[in-house]
Design an enzyme around this catalytic site. Structure first.
Site, PDB file in Angstrom:
ATOM      1  N   CYS A  89      34.404  44.145  31.514  1.00  0.00           N
ATOM      2  CA  CYS A  89      34.362  42.797  31.259  1.00  0.00           C
ATOM      3  C   CYS A  89      34.781  42.053  32.330  1.00  0.00           C
ATOM      4  O   CYS A  89      36.192  42.284  32.682  1.00  0.00           O
ATOM      5  CB  CYS A  89      34.581  42.450  29.933  1.00  0.00           C
ATOM      6  SG  CYS A  89      34.464  40.503  29.585  1.00  0.00           S
ATOM      7  N   HIS A 131      26.458  42.543  24.974  1.00  0.00           N
ATOM      8  CA  HIS A 131      27.912  42.046  25.369  1.00  0.00           C
ATOM      9  C   HIS A 131      27.922  40.676  25.443  1.00  0.00           C
ATOM     10  O   HIS A 131      28.708  40.133  25.165  1.00  0.00           O
ATOM     11  CB  HIS A 131      28.235  42.961  26.619  1.00  0.00           C
ATOM     12  CG  HIS A 131      29.580  42.535  27.182  1.00  0.00           C
ATOM     13  ND1 HIS A 131      30.498  43.544  27.272  1.00  0.00           N
ATOM     14  CD2 HIS A 131      30.038  41.207  27.599  1.00  0.00           C
ATOM     15  CE1 HIS A 131      31.572  42.846  27.726  1.00  0.00           C
ATOM     16  NE2 HIS A 131      31.328  41.538  27.925  1.00  0.00           N
ATOM     17  N   GLU A 132      26.794  39.923  26.503  1.00  0.00           N
ATOM     18  CA  GLU A 132      26.907  38.518  26.437  1.00  0.00           C
ATOM     19  C   GLU A 132      26.697  37.860  25.477  1.00  0.00           C
ATOM     20  O   GLU A 132      27.386  36.656  25.176  1.00  0.00           O
ATOM     21  CB  GLU A 132      25.672  38.032  27.489  1.00  0.00           C
ATOM     22  CG  GLU A 132      26.016  38.863  28.857  1.00  0.00           C
ATOM     23  CD  GLU A 132      27.263  38.700  29.500  1.00  0.00           C
ATOM     24  OE1 GLU A 132      27.948  37.781  29.366  1.00  0.00           O
ATOM     25  OE2 GLU A 132      27.921  39.992  29.815  1.00  0.00           O
ATOM     26  N   HIS A 135      29.741  37.357  23.503  1.00  0.00           N
ATOM     27  CA  HIS A 135      30.824  36.421  24.101  1.00  0.00           C
ATOM     28  C   HIS A 135      30.476  34.945  23.411  1.00  0.00           C
ATOM     29  O   HIS A 135      31.446  34.326  23.149  1.00  0.00           O
ATOM     30  CB  HIS A 135      30.416  36.337  25.495  1.00  0.00           C
ATOM     31  CG  HIS A 135      31.281  37.177  26.474  1.00  0.00           C
ATOM     32  ND1 HIS A 135      32.757  37.217  26.334  1.00  0.00           N
ATOM     33  CD2 HIS A 135      30.971  38.165  27.402  1.00  0.00           C
ATOM     34  CE1 HIS A 135      33.214  37.989  27.356  1.00  0.00           C
ATOM     35  NE2 HIS A 135      32.114  38.613  27.951  1.00  0.00           N
TER      36      HIS A 135
HETATM   37 ZN    ZN Z   1      32.349  40.202  29.008  1.00  0.00          ZN
END
Ligand code: ZN
Length: 174
Positions: A89, A131-132, A135
């Protein structure tokens, strides 16, 4: 188009939920362009707005020729079948850990003009999309790690390795 400073773990903005985008204006498109430039310059695969200190629901990616932005994303579908591979990341420079994700995923959202858009992927692309989206909900990849890996991640963060990342590890940086 300026490069935006990338926020590192410990910055509270990474733990906040980004809010829905309601204005599809030049300001939003400028943000997307700046994020893509920042991402490219950092040699990452994707970056979410939280990571540049902006609490709006947008992320951008660049996987080779495959570049784009997704706004107000939601998960439409994920496979039961999972994948386990190294993940990194941009907010944890130099840290890579095996992270279990769905093997395939499909997200629904809109583009920077507010037009409906669907993004799906398998393998690295599915990993990136999930993953995004995490976030934007204040969730970080270390939250998905096995307990011993999470402890090791925290130990290395406390040892200051985010500020002085060590080279030699691999995995998509998202
Ligand atoms: Zn990340």
């Amino acid at each position: 188009m300026p490069l935006l400073p990338i926020r590192l773990f410990g910055d509270p903005v990474l733990r906040q939920r980004a809010v829905e985008v309601t204005e599809f204006d030049d300001d939003l498109r400028r943000l997307a362009d700046d994020m893509l430039l920042t991402l490219h310059s950092a040699a990452g695969a994707a970056i979410a707005a939280n990571q540049v200190g902006v609490l709006r629901r947008i992320f951008v990616w660049e996987l080779g020729e495959d570049r784009g932005a997704l706004v107000n994303p939601t998960v439409e579908w994920t496979s039961d079948e999972t994948q386990d591979g190294e993940e990194g990341c941009l907010s944890f420079p130099g840290l890579y850990f095996p992270t279990v994700r769905a093997l395939r995923a499909r997200l629904q959202g809109v583009d920077v003009h507010g037009e409906p858009r669907q993004e799906s992927g398998e393998g690295v692309r599915a990993r990136m999309l999930l993953h995004e989206l995490d976030h934007l909900n204040g969730i970080l990849f270390i939250d998905h790690l096995a307990r011993h890996d999470r402890k090791e991640a925290m130990r290395r963060i406390r040892a200051g390795e985010l500020e002085h990342p060590v080279d030699g590890q691999e995995g998509p940086v998202v």
